[in-house]
Write an enzyme that holds these catalytic residues in place. Structure first.
Site, PDB file in Angstrom:
ATOM      1  N   GLY A   1       1.090  -0.989   0.324  1.00  0.00           N
ATOM      2  CA  GLY A   1      -0.115  -0.061   0.139  1.00  0.00           C
ATOM      3  C   GLY A   1       1.046   1.300  -0.015  1.00  0.00           C
TER       4      GLY A   1
ATOM      5  N   GLN B   1       2.839  10.011   1.179  1.00  0.00           N
ATOM      6  CA  GLN B   1       4.483   9.528   1.337  1.00  0.00           C
ATOM      7  C   GLN B   1       5.457  10.061   0.549  1.00  0.00           C
ATOM      8  OE1 GLN B   1       2.418   5.637   1.941  1.00  0.00           O
ATOM      9  NE2 GLN B   1       4.092   4.816   3.207  1.00  0.00           N
TER      10      GLN B   1
ATOM     11  N   CYS C   1       6.049  -0.369   7.151  1.00  0.00           N
ATOM     12  CA  CYS C   1       5.578   1.035   6.144  1.00  0.00           C
ATOM     13  C   CYS C   1       6.960   1.617   5.620  1.00  0.00           C
ATOM     14  CB  CYS C   1       4.735   1.620   7.715  1.00  0.00           C
ATOM     15  SG  CYS C   1       4.258   3.439   6.001  1.00  0.00           S
ATOM     16  N   LEU C   2       6.338   1.951   4.620  1.00  0.00           N
ATOM     17  CA  LEU C   2       7.564   2.216   3.362  1.00  0.00           C
ATOM     18  C   LEU C   2       8.374   3.638   3.742  1.00  0.00           C
ATOM     19  CD1 LEU C   2       5.478   0.686  -0.311  1.00  0.00           C
ATOM     20  CD2 LEU C   2       7.679  -0.095   1.129  1.00  0.00           C
TER      21      LEU C   2
ATOM     22  N   HIS D   1      -4.615   1.263   7.909  1.00  0.00           N
ATOM     23  CA  HIS D   1      -2.722   2.447   7.958  1.00  0.00           C
ATOM     24  C   HIS D   1      -2.548   3.038   6.239  1.00  0.00           C
ATOM     25  CE1 HIS D   1       1.686   1.247   7.670  1.00  0.00           C
ATOM     26  NE2 HIS D   1       1.409   1.964   6.846  1.00  0.00           N
ATOM     27  N   GLU D   2      -3.031   3.346   5.307  1.00  0.00           N
ATOM     28  CA  GLU D   2      -3.407   4.323   4.613  1.00  0.00           C
ATOM     29  C   GLU D   2      -4.032   5.103   4.268  1.00  0.00           C
ATOM     30  OE1 GLU D   2      -0.730   3.653   2.670  1.00  0.00           O
ATOM     31  OE2 GLU D   2      -0.531   1.875   2.804  1.00  0.00           O
TER      32      GLU D   2
ATOM     33  N   HIS E   1      -1.959   7.727   7.149  1.00  0.00           N
ATOM     34  CA  HIS E   1      -0.836   8.700   6.495  1.00  0.00           C
ATOM     35  C   HIS E   1      -2.087   9.998   5.785  1.00  0.00           C
ATOM     36  CE1 HIS E   1       2.393   5.712   6.406  1.00  0.00           C
ATOM     37  NE2 HIS E   1       2.024   5.328   5.867  1.00  0.00           N
TER      38      HIS E   1
HETATM   39 NI    NI Z   1       2.931   3.188   5.129  1.00  0.00          NI
END
Ligand code: NI
Length: 164
Positions: free
Chosen positions: A46, A51, A91-92, A133-134, A137
């Site tokens: 995701g 991000q 998480c990226l 989660h997304e 963000h």
């Molecule tokens: Ni993330």
């Protein structure tokens, strides 16, 4: 298509609250395509526009094994949630750090797809985790914010070593 640069903690731009998308124009469609490419390459399941430093309500995800079920959610909003699950998340934007987070087990999310059509999706398990989660963000929240202060401090300390 092009890959985008992913912001990582402690970059304060990750705390920006995303704005709704009024018009799904070619720029938005290109951004969604580039975000999917960036997510698959990372690799991740995701990615939120936040991000990649675009502060608009757009997320992409794909939790399939074969990585062939991309989802693009525009102006997503969770309208129902139920149950509880604990899943180890990464998480990226927080590379190398994983932690267990408690979230709803099932969610119903309403959103617009890339054609602007209003959709509703009922999700559970990993997809429900990923959606929550997304969407966090887009509100400027990262998964570490769900941890206790002590666990968050330990994670951030580890992250600073990872990035050193
Ligand atoms: Ni993330």
């Amino acid at each position: 298509m092009s890959q985008l640069n992913i912001l990582t903690l402690p970059d304060s731009r990750l705390k920006t609250v995303a704005q709704p998308i009024i018009e799904i124009n070619d720029d938005i469609k290109q951004l969604a395509t580039d975000m999917l490419e960036t997510m698959y390459a990372a690799p991740g399941i995701g990615l939120a526009a936040t991000q990649v430093d675009h502060h608009i309500q757009l997320v992409v995800l794909d939790v399939s094994e074969e990585k062939n079920r991309p989802l693009v959610l525009i102006n997503p909003e969770i309208i129902e949630q139920a149950g509880l699950q604990t899943h180890e998340e990464g998480c990226l934007s927080v590379p190398g750090i994983y932690a267990k987070v408690k979230r709803a087990d099932q969610v119903v999310v309403k959103y617009q797809d890339i054609d602007g059509t209003h959709q509703e999706l009922t999700a559970d398990g990993l997809l429900a985790v990923c959606i929550q989660h997304e969407l966090d963000h887009l509100k400027g929240i990262v998964f570490l914010d769900h941890l206790s202060i002590l666990k968050r401090k330990l994670a951030l300390k580890k992250l600073s070593k990872e990035l050193a």
